[in-house]
Design a protein around this motif. Structure first.
Motif, short mmCIF file in Angstrom:
data_model
loop_
_atom_site.label_atom_id
_atom_site.label_comp_id
_atom_site.label_asym_id
_atom_site.label_seq_id
_atom_site.Cartn_x
_atom_site.Cartn_y
_atom_site.Cartn_z
N LEU A 68 0.96 -0.99 0.38
CA LEU A 68 -0.41 0.35 -0.35
C LEU A 68 0.64 1.41 0.29
CD1 LEU A 68 -3.29 -0.95 2.82
CD2 LEU A 68 -2.89 -0.30 -0.12
N ALA A 69 2.09 1.04 0.60
CA ALA A 69 3.39 2.10 0.81
C ALA A 69 3.38 2.61 -0.93
CB ALA A 69 3.61 1.91 1.64
N LEU A 70 3.45 1.28 -1.46
CA LEU A 70 3.76 1.73 -2.77
C LEU A 70 3.32 2.69 -3.42
CD1 LEU A 70 5.38 -1.81 -3.68
CD2 LEU A 70 6.51 0.59 -2.67
N VAL A 71 1.79 3.00 -3.00
CA VAL A 71 0.81 3.46 -4.30
C VAL A 71 0.91 4.88 -4.02
CG1 VAL A 71 -1.83 3.90 -4.17
CG2 VAL A 71 -0.73 1.17 -3.98
N PRO A 72 0.65 5.98 -4.93
CA PRO A 72 0.61 7.28 -4.76
C PRO A 72 -0.08 7.61 -3.18
CG PRO A 72 1.11 6.50 -6.87
CD PRO A 72 0.30 5.46 -6.05
N ALA A 73 -0.09 8.37 -3.36
CA ALA A 73 -1.30 9.44 -1.97
C ALA A 73 -2.67 10.11 -2.65
CB ALA A 73 -0.60 10.29 -1.22
N ASP A 74 -2.58 10.04 -3.56
CA ASP A 74 -3.60 10.60 -4.56
C ASP A 74 -4.55 9.53 -4.93
OD1 ASP A 74 -2.07 10.33 -6.72
OD2 ASP A 74 -2.57 11.96 -7.88
N VAL A 75 -4.04 8.80 -5.14
CA VAL A 75 -5.02 7.28 -6.01
C VAL A 75 -6.17 5.93 -4.37
CG1 VAL A 75 -4.89 4.98 -6.87
CG2 VAL A 75 -3.29 6.73 -7.35
N THR A 76 -6.51 6.18 -4.44
CA THR A 76 -7.41 5.18 -3.05
C THR A 76 -6.83 3.69 -4.15
OG1 THR A 76 -9.42 6.56 -2.99
CG2 THR A 76 -9.44 4.55 -2.56
N ALA A 77 -6.87 3.27 -1.90
CA ALA A 77 -6.47 1.72 -2.47
C ALA A 77 -6.67 0.60 -1.11
CB ALA A 77 -4.69 1.64 -2.23
N ARG A 78 -7.51 -0.23 -1.61
CA ARG A 78 -7.15 -0.84 -0.31
C ARG A 78 -6.75 -2.82 -0.41
NH1 ARG A 78 -11.15 0.94 -3.42
NH2 ARG A 78 -13.12 2.05 -2.78
N LYS A 79 -6.22 -3.08 1.26
CA LYS A 79 -5.77 -4.49 1.22
C LYS A 79 -6.79 -5.84 1.13
CE LYS A 79 -4.30 -4.66 5.78
NZ LYS A 79 -3.21 -4.18 6.95
N HIS A 80 -6.35 -6.92 0.42
CA HIS A 80 -7.21 -7.95 0.56
C HIS A 80 -6.76 -9.26 0.54
CE1 HIS A 80 -10.62 -5.31 -0.37
NE2 HIS A 80 -9.63 -4.90 -1.14
N ILE A 81 -7.26 -9.96 1.34
CA ILE A 81 -6.81 -11.09 1.88
C ILE A 81 -7.55 -12.00 1.09
CG2 ILE A 81 -6.06 -13.22 3.01
CD1 ILE A 81 -4.30 -10.74 4.71
N ARG A 82 -7.86 -13.16 0.12
CA ARG A 82 -8.42 -14.39 -0.10
C ARG A 82 -7.89 -15.52 0.08
NH1 ARG A 82 -11.20 -10.55 0.68
NH2 ARG A 82 -12.74 -9.85 -0.64
N THR A 83 -8.94 -16.66 0.37
CA THR A 83 -8.21 -18.05 0.26
C THR A 83 -8.99 -18.84 -0.97
OG1 THR A 83 -8.01 -18.02 2.46
CG2 THR A 83 -8.79 -20.10 1.74
N ALA A 84 -8.68 -19.20 -1.31
CA ALA A 84 -8.83 -20.15 -2.69
C ALA A 84 -8.21 -21.17 -3.19
CB ALA A 84 -8.58 -19.16 -3.85
N ASP A 85 -8.75 -21.80 -4.29
CA ASP A 85 -7.65 -22.82 -3.97
C ASP A 85 -6.12 -22.97 -5.02
OD1 ASP A 85 -9.34 -25.07 -3.43
OD2 ASP A 85 -10.80 -25.12 -5.13
N SER A 86 -6.23 -21.40 -5.91
CA SER A 86 -5.43 -21.34 -6.60
C SER A 86 -5.34 -19.57 -6.81
CB SER A 86 -5.65 -21.92 -8.41
OG SER A 86 -6.50 -21.08 -8.73
N PHE A 87 -4.54 -18.97 -7.39
CA PHE A 87 -3.94 -17.13 -7.09
C PHE A 87 -4.86 -16.49 -8.17
CE2 PHE A 87 -1.85 -13.16 -6.66
CZ PHE A 87 -1.55 -13.42 -5.23
#
Length: 297
Positions: A68-87
């Motif tokens: 998230l720190a790599l995303v510019p401050a003027d761009v809205t960004a969120r983080k998510h962790i998902r579980t699945a059989d494959s990426f």
């Protein structure tokens, strides 16, 4: 307008974020940084395995904070962790959940510098995704701005729809659009060189006229013909701006609104030094137009 970004704790993940940062300069774009953990099997019923899954989730959460720190401050960004059989499955499910317009991933880490080597995640996405997939080449670093959009156009079914998608995206982003005719790459073995050249020029002129009409003076449009002894040779002969992005359609064999990468596109992918966006068959728009504010009385 949301873009799902496949985040992994390696250079490939950083390349995906770099491309997402460049693409997110479109008005109203938001980033969803997604890390996918392997789905719990029967063995995870054991307390020890559950604890290991929790450890992986904690590690992923900490890395996503750095992402998230790599995303510019003027761009809205969120983080998510998902579980699945494959990426890939996890990214597709996230795109469906968020109503995302695009999935962004990095090339396989073993690829040559600024070249594509399609890994298992990208390959799965390129045969199953219902939304466009953007691929960052190995070694990709984000430009300040995307300076050109190139639409690689053949003559097979879906070409006109792809051109409409590219025109829309270029006009909205206010970047020049270059239309590349792939006619010479589609030509059969029975065609003479003169016939192919004439056909290619005619195709480029028709595509250029349609693109010019579509952008309605909102941006500059040019055309070129890709020709060579092989697809790779044709791509190498064209000039490429490090800050541009190529848009290409999926195979005519693809199911409606799905991606299936054809032979020409697959070979192009391995020769390109710039990012590529693969658009599903019959897809109508790459970006949403930002809503205009209501007039106040």
């Amino acid at each position: 307008m949301r873009y799902v970004v496949g985040c992994t704790e390696d250079e490939r993940g950083r390349e995906a974020i770099a491309l997402a940062r460049a693409l997110a300069r479109a008005p109203g774009a938001e980033l969803d940084l997604v890390h996918v953990l392997p789905g719990p099997g029967d063995q995870l019923r054991l307390a020890q395995e559950r604890e290991y899954q929790q450890y992986l989730a904690g590690r992923a959460d900490a890395w996503l904070d750095k992402a998230l720190a790599l995303v510019p401050a003027d761009v809205t960004a969120r983080k998510h962790i998902r579980t699945a059989d494959s990426f890939a499955e996890g990214l597709i499910e996230a795109a469906e959940e968020f109503g995302a317009r695009l999935i962004v991933v990095g090339a396989a880490s073993k690829g040559l510098f600024k070249r594509f080597t399609v890994g298992s995640v990208a390959n799965a996405l390129l045969h199953a995704s219902h939304v466009p997939v953007a691929l960052a080449p190995s070694g990709y670093r984000p430009p300040r701005d995307i300076t050109r959009l190139t639409c690689a156009l053949g003559t097979r079914p879906g070409a006109e729809t792809l051109l409409d998608v590219a025109v829309d995206a270029a006009a909205m982003r206010h970047v020049p659009l270059r239309v590349i005719s792939l006619v010479t790459l589609d030509a059969g073995p029975g065609s003479s060189a003169a016939e192919v050249e004439s056909w290619a020029k005619s195709h480029a002129e028709i595509a250029l006229a349609k693109a010019v009409e579509g952008v309605a003076k909102r941006t500059l449009v040019t055309a070129a013909v890709a020709s060579g002894d092989s697809i790779e040779d044709a791509i190498e002969r064209l000039d490429w701006d490090e800050s541009e992005v190529v848009v290409i359609g999926s195979s005519r064999l693809a199911a409606r609104s799905r991606i299936f990468l054809g032979t020409t596109a697959n070979k192009m992918l391995r020769a390109l030094p710039v990012p590529m966006v693969v658009v599903p068959r019959d897809h109508v728009r790459l970006d949403e137009q930002p809503e205009l504010p209501a007039d106040s009385d």
